[in-house]
Design a protein around this motif. Structure first.
Motif, PDB file in Angstrom:
ATOM      1  N   ARG A   1      33.605 -16.436  11.901  1.00 17.93           N
ATOM      2  CA  ARG A   1      33.761 -17.397  10.807  1.00 17.93           C
ATOM      3  C   ARG A   1      33.386 -16.699   9.494  1.00 17.93           C
ATOM      4  O   ARG A   1      32.236 -16.649   9.094  1.00 17.93           O
ATOM      5  CB  ARG A   1      32.903 -18.639  11.054  1.00 17.93           C
ATOM      6  N   VAL A   2      34.415 -16.148   8.859  1.00 22.54           N
ATOM      7  CA  VAL A   2      34.228 -15.402   7.623  1.00 22.54           C
ATOM      8  C   VAL A   2      35.344 -15.783   6.661  1.00 22.54           C
ATOM      9  O   VAL A   2      36.487 -15.981   7.072  1.00 22.54           O
ATOM     10  CB  VAL A   2      34.205 -13.884   7.885  1.00 22.54           C
ATOM     11  N   ALA A   3      35.016 -15.942   5.393  1.00 28.10           N
ATOM     12  CA  ALA A   3      36.003 -16.387   4.402  1.00 28.10           C
ATOM     13  C   ALA A   3      35.866 -15.567   3.128  1.00 28.10           C
ATOM     14  O   ALA A   3      34.784 -15.063   2.793  1.00 28.10           O
ATOM     15  CB  ALA A   3      35.814 -17.867   4.088  1.00 28.10           C
ATOM     16  N   LEU A   4      36.970 -15.441   2.435  1.00 24.50           N
ATOM     17  CA  LEU A   4      37.027 -14.762   1.139  1.00 24.50           C
ATOM     18  C   LEU A   4      37.225 -15.832   0.082  1.00 24.50           C
ATOM     19  O   LEU A   4      38.219 -16.562   0.104  1.00 24.50           O
ATOM     20  CB  LEU A   4      38.183 -13.771   1.135  1.00 24.50           C
ATOM     21  N   ILE A   5      36.269 -15.956  -0.837  1.00 26.46           N
ATOM     22  CA  ILE A   5      36.330 -17.021  -1.829  1.00 26.46           C
ATOM     23  C   ILE A   5      36.166 -16.436  -3.229  1.00 26.46           C
ATOM     24  O   ILE A   5      35.609 -15.344  -3.402  1.00 26.46           O
ATOM     25  CB  ILE A   5      35.235 -18.091  -1.589  1.00 26.46           C
ATOM     26  N   PRO A   6      36.654 -17.136  -4.268  1.00 30.83           N
ATOM     27  CA  PRO A   6      36.505 -16.634  -5.644  1.00 30.83           C
ATOM     28  C   PRO A   6      35.036 -16.552  -6.052  1.00 30.83           C
ATOM     29  O   PRO A   6      34.233 -17.436  -5.748  1.00 30.83           O
ATOM     30  CB  PRO A   6      37.244 -17.690  -6.477  1.00 30.83           C
ATOM     31  N   ALA A   7      34.697 -15.501  -6.760  1.00 32.16           N
ATOM     32  CA  ALA A   7      33.316 -15.299  -7.180  1.00 32.16           C
ATOM     33  C   ALA A   7      32.869 -16.330  -8.213  1.00 32.16           C
ATOM     34  O   ALA A   7      31.675 -16.525  -8.413  1.00 32.16           O
ATOM     35  CB  ALA A   7      33.149 -13.889  -7.733  1.00 32.16           C
ATOM     36  N   CYS A   8      33.817 -16.993  -8.877  1.00 33.76           N
ATOM     37  CA  CYS A   8      33.465 -17.956  -9.918  1.00 33.76           C
ATOM     38  C   CYS A   8      32.868 -19.245  -9.352  1.00 33.76           C
ATOM     39  O   CYS A   8      32.272 -20.041 -10.091  1.00 33.76           O
ATOM     40  CB  CYS A   8      34.685 -18.282 -10.773  1.00 33.76           C
ATOM     41  N   LEU A   9      33.013 -19.491  -8.054  1.00 34.20           N
ATOM     42  CA  LEU A   9      32.462 -20.708  -7.456  1.00 34.20           C
ATOM     43  C   LEU A   9      30.946 -20.591  -7.349  1.00 34.20           C
ATOM     44  O   LEU A   9      30.418 -19.558  -6.927  1.00 34.20           O
ATOM     45  CB  LEU A   9      33.053 -20.934  -6.060  1.00 34.20           C
ATOM     46  N   ASP A  10      30.238 -21.680  -7.720  1.00 36.34           N
ATOM     47  CA  ASP A  10      28.794 -21.669  -7.532  1.00 36.34           C
ATOM     48  C   ASP A  10      28.476 -21.912  -6.051  1.00 36.34           C
ATOM     49  O   ASP A  10      29.372 -22.121  -5.229  1.00 36.34           O
ATOM     50  CB  ASP A  10      28.118 -22.716  -8.423  1.00 36.34           C
ATOM     51  N   ASP A  11      27.200 -21.872  -5.700  1.00 37.84           N
ATOM     52  CA  ASP A  11      26.808 -21.975  -4.293  1.00 37.84           C
ATOM     53  C   ASP A  11      27.294 -23.265  -3.640  1.00 37.84           C
ATOM     54  O   ASP A  11      27.756 -23.257  -2.494  1.00 37.84           O
ATOM     55  CB  ASP A  11      25.287 -21.881  -4.167  1.00 37.84           C
ATOM     56  N   LYS A  12      27.200 -24.372  -4.361  1.00 34.40           N
ATOM     57  CA  LYS A  12      27.610 -25.652  -3.796  1.00 34.40           C
ATOM     58  C   LYS A  12      29.116 -25.688  -3.544  1.00 34.40           C
ATOM     59  O   LYS A  12      29.578 -26.136  -2.477  1.00 34.40           O
ATOM     60  CB  LYS A  12      27.211 -26.795  -4.740  1.00 34.40           C
ATOM     61  N   ALA A  13      29.881 -25.219  -4.502  1.00 27.22           N
ATOM     62  CA  ALA A  13      31.335 -25.207  -4.335  1.00 27.22           C
ATOM     63  C   ALA A  13      31.753 -24.233  -3.236  1.00 27.22           C
ATOM     64  O   ALA A  13      32.680 -24.499  -2.465  1.00 27.22           O
ATOM     65  CB  ALA A  13      32.008 -24.827  -5.656  1.00 27.22           C
ATOM     66  N   ALA A  14      31.047 -23.113  -3.153  1.00 23.66           N
ATOM     67  CA  ALA A  14      31.349 -22.146  -2.101  1.00 23.66           C
ATOM     68  C   ALA A  14      31.070 -22.734  -0.730  1.00 23.66           C
ATOM     69  O   ALA A  14      31.832 -22.534   0.220  1.00 23.66           O
ATOM     70  CB  ALA A  14      30.531 -20.882  -2.317  1.00 23.66           C
TER      71      ALA A  14
END
Length: 262
Positions: A83-96
């Protein structure tokens, strides 16, 4: 009898230790400090059924190989949670966290967050108790998702495929931007060829060259995969190990380049 005994290296403080977790084994690569010395590569099986749990099997694998507990100059651990995901760095911890839960379900916990070189963060769900064991046992250890290390390793444009034992990892860069990265468990060359071809279609890279690096898989296995891709009009270029890996000796052929990024 221990696989890695303390007497195997006379000055471990000059060496580096990089470990990688998988479902079936703990891979330990001991990297020498100077050119000309051979690396030591060990694949330690994890008998989960005998140990009673995966975490217990990992702990026993570490303690049964006392050399791993030496004072190395650098210690790294690569995790391989499915379970690994690539997400935009601009997201804060809650959004991530919300993005991660939307992908894997509310029971998923983003225990590792690793920034990459191109405005992205690799987030993975790893056993926090197991991570705590490594942090207690190894002083100043660096823990990273394997996919994050591979992204750091392959920065040039193109679709890069690391062909390992029972898994392939893919990174796609275009015009200096990271476009996609993922890993897939596989049991046959057909599986690997399918995932590569599917990713090429999804990201619009179906006309570009696939750069294939054999890193642990057999030559026959990689050749079969490459032939399948070429038969589907996919150009394939075999990539040699990096000079940094080659200097570690013959075992370097079985070590992915990204181990040096741990």
């Amino acid at each position: 009898m221990p696989q890695l005994d303390k007497d195997l290296i006379s000055q471990p403080e000059l060496w580096s230790l990089v470990m990688q977790l998988s479902d079936r084994r703990l891979t330990a690569a001991l990297l020498p400090p100077v050119d000309g010395e051979q690396m030591i590569l060990s694949h330690i099986p994890l008998p989960v059924a005998t140990a009673g749990s995966y975490a217990k099997a990992v702990e026993e694998a570490v303690y049964d190989n006392p050399l791993l507990l030496s004072d190395f100059s650098r210690i790294g651990l690569l995790t391989s949670s499915p379970r690994v995901a690539l997400i935009p760095a601009c997201l804060d911890d809650k959004a991530a966290e919300k993005a991660f839960e939307a992908t894997f379900g509310s029971e998923a916990c983003a225990s590792l967050r690793e920034p990459t070189w191109r405005e992205a963060v690799v987030v993975s769900d790893d056993d926090e108790q197991l991570l705590a064991f490594f942090r207690r046992t190894f002083f100043n250890i660096t823990i990273r998702p394997t996919l994050a290390a591979m992204i750091e390793c392959y920065r040039a444009d193109g679709l890069w495929v690391s062909c390992e034992d029972a898994v392939i990892r893919l990174v796609y860069n275009l015009d200096g931007n990271l476009m996609a990265a993922n890993s897939f468990d596989i049991s046959a060359p057909e599986d690997a060829a399918y995932y590569v071809a599917a990713l090429r279609r999804v990201v619009g890279a179906d006309r570009g060259t696939v750069y294939l690096r054999r890193a642990g898989a057999s030559r026959e296995w990689c050749a079969a995969m490459a032939d399948m891709l070429r038969g589907a009009s996919c150009p394939v270029e075999m990539v040699n190990a990096s000079p940094a890996i080659c200097r570690l000796g013959h075992s370097g052929a079985d070590l992915p380049d990204y181990f040096l990024q741990a």
